[in-house]
Motif scaffolding. Structure first.
Motif, mmCIF file in Angstrom:
data_model
loop_
_atom_site.group_PDB
_atom_site.id
_atom_site.type_symbol
_atom_site.label_atom_id
_atom_site.label_comp_id
_atom_site.label_asym_id
_atom_site.label_seq_id
_atom_site.Cartn_x
_atom_site.Cartn_y
_atom_site.Cartn_z
ATOM 1 N N TYR A 1 30.243 12.124 1.961
ATOM 2 C CA TYR A 1 28.890 12.598 1.753
ATOM 3 C C TYR A 1 28.874 13.502 0.537
ATOM 4 O O TYR A 1 29.710 14.395 0.408
ATOM 5 C CB TYR A 1 28.434 13.379 2.990
ATOM 6 N N LEU A 2 27.955 13.250 -0.385
ATOM 7 C CA LEU A 2 27.811 14.092 -1.570
ATOM 8 C C LEU A 2 26.449 14.756 -1.500
ATOM 9 O O LEU A 2 25.444 14.075 -1.292
ATOM 10 C CB LEU A 2 27.893 13.254 -2.848
ATOM 11 N N ALA A 3 26.427 16.065 -1.659
ATOM 12 C CA ALA A 3 25.149 16.770 -1.624
ATOM 13 C C ALA A 3 25.242 18.014 -2.488
ATOM 14 O O ALA A 3 26.225 18.750 -2.426
ATOM 15 C CB ALA A 3 24.801 17.160 -0.196
ATOM 16 N N TYR A 4 24.214 18.205 -3.316
ATOM 17 C CA TYR A 4 24.113 19.447 -4.079
ATOM 18 C C TYR A 4 22.662 19.682 -4.452
ATOM 19 O O TYR A 4 21.828 18.771 -4.380
ATOM 20 C CB TYR A 4 25.010 19.439 -5.320
ATOM 21 N N ALA A 5 22.355 20.916 -4.839
ATOM 22 C CA ALA A 5 20.999 21.265 -5.238
ATOM 23 C C ALA A 5 21.038 22.410 -6.231
ATOM 24 O O ALA A 5 22.010 23.170 -6.287
ATOM 25 C CB ALA A 5 20.168 21.662 -4.013
ATOM 26 N N GLY A 6 19.974 22.502 -7.015
ATOM 27 C CA GLY A 6 19.833 23.571 -7.986
ATOM 28 C C GLY A 6 18.767 23.214 -9.004
ATOM 29 O O GLY A 6 18.063 22.212 -8.858
ATOM 30 N N PRO A 7 18.639 24.000 -10.053
ATOM 31 C CA PRO A 7 17.656 23.704 -11.088
ATOM 32 C C PRO A 7 18.048 22.473 -11.906
ATOM 33 O O PRO A 7 19.221 22.132 -11.999
ATOM 34 C CB PRO A 7 17.678 24.942 -11.991
ATOM 35 N N PHE A 8 17.047 21.824 -12.494
ATOM 36 C CA PHE A 8 17.327 20.746 -13.438
ATOM 37 C C PHE A 8 16.543 20.994 -14.710
ATOM 38 O O PHE A 8 15.545 21.713 -14.717
ATOM 39 C CB PHE A 8 17.015 19.359 -12.847
ATOM 40 N N ALA A 9 17.013 20.410 -15.801
ATOM 41 C CA ALA A 9 16.339 20.548 -17.092
ATOM 42 C C ALA A 9 16.726 19.368 -17.959
ATOM 43 O O ALA A 9 17.720 18.678 -17.705
ATOM 44 C CB ALA A 9 16.746 21.846 -17.777
ATOM 45 N N VAL A 10 15.935 19.147 -18.993
ATOM 46 C CA VAL A 10 16.274 18.149 -19.991
ATOM 47 C C VAL A 10 16.737 18.910 -21.220
ATOM 48 O O VAL A 10 16.035 19.792 -21.715
ATOM 49 C CB VAL A 10 15.062 17.249 -20.320
ATOM 50 N N SER A 11 17.941 18.603 -21.703
ATOM 51 C CA SER A 11 18.510 19.285 -22.856
ATOM 52 C C SER A 11 17.735 18.952 -24.124
ATOM 53 O O SER A 11 17.563 17.781 -24.459
ATOM 54 C CB SER A 11 19.978 18.878 -23.037
ATOM 55 N N VAL B 1 24.232 25.035 -4.925
ATOM 56 C CA VAL B 1 24.828 24.828 -3.603
ATOM 57 C C VAL B 1 25.371 23.407 -3.558
ATOM 58 O O VAL B 1 24.829 22.506 -4.188
ATOM 59 C CB VAL B 1 23.819 25.047 -2.447
ATOM 60 N N SER B 2 26.472 23.232 -2.823
ATOM 61 C CA SER B 2 27.090 21.911 -2.739
ATOM 62 C C SER B 2 28.013 21.835 -1.536
ATOM 63 O O SER B 2 28.573 22.859 -1.119
ATOM 64 C CB SER B 2 27.905 21.645 -4.018
ATOM 65 N N VAL B 3 28.194 20.639 -1.006
ATOM 66 C CA VAL B 3 29.190 20.449 0.046
ATOM 67 C C VAL B 3 30.597 20.529 -0.549
ATOM 68 O O VAL B 3 31.556 20.762 0.163
ATOM 69 C CB VAL B 3 29.002 19.112 0.806
ATOM 70 N N ASP B 4 30.715 20.361 -1.855
ATOM 71 C CA ASP B 4 31.984 20.485 -2.573
ATOM 72 C C ASP B 4 32.023 21.868 -3.227
ATOM 73 O O ASP B 4 31.374 22.097 -4.241
ATOM 74 C CB ASP B 4 32.082 19.392 -3.639
ATOM 75 N N GLU B 5 32.748 22.789 -2.625
ATOM 76 C CA GLU B 5 32.782 24.172 -3.125
ATOM 77 C C GLU B 5 33.208 24.254 -4.580
ATOM 78 O O GLU B 5 32.764 25.133 -5.313
ATOM 79 C CB GLU B 5 33.711 25.025 -2.260
#
Length: 149
Positions: free
Chosen positions: A82-92, A104-108
């Protein structure tokens, strides 16, 4: 001006080009997750039955949830796929690439990092190709229809 004599507001949405960030807002359903190796071989990191979604909010946040079929069952190494993460997004502005910041992520180990994607949006299909931190990954997603609450 009376209510009956007001001029209607014209829909200009077809004439004002939206930036990539605005076009992404909404829910996207995973269709395929593949990885192409250096030898050209294509694999499915979460299996061919993987499911998931990516949500982009109007205020600039992303939530990514991807799961292998039967993800609640650990694999032979005991890992849940299972892959899960969250946070801000932007276009460079420099590269035009999509950046997902991992808060935040399930992968520390991923926390504090970012995911860089080349985004291609065409007829309700979003294709994300990974950046240099994870070469060869491709996500294909379809826009979900808005739900009425």
């Amino acid at each position: 001006m009376s209510a009956g004599s007001e001029r209607p507001v014209r829909d200009r949405s077809q004439r004002i080009p939206l930036g990539l960030g605005e076009q992404l807002v909404g829910a996207w359903r995973l269709v395929a997750y593949t990885r192409t190796g250096m030898d050209g071989a294509v694999s499915h990191p979460l299996g061919e039955g993987a499911s998931g979604s990516i949500l982009y909010t109007p205020d600039g946040y992303v939530s990514v949830q991807l799961a292998a079929a039967g993800a609640t069952d650990p694999d032979e190494r005991g890992a849940v796929r299972y892959l899960a993460y969250a946070g801000p997004f932007a276009v460079s502005a420099e590269t035009g690439r999509l950046l997902h910041e991992v808060v935040v992520s399930v992968d520390e180990e991923a926390i504090g990092g970012s995911q860089e994607w080349e985004a291609q949006l065409e007829a309700g299909t979003l294709t994300l190709r990974s950046g240099p931190e994870d070469p060869g990954a491709t996500l294909v997603l379809e826009r979900e229809a808005p739900r009425q609450l």
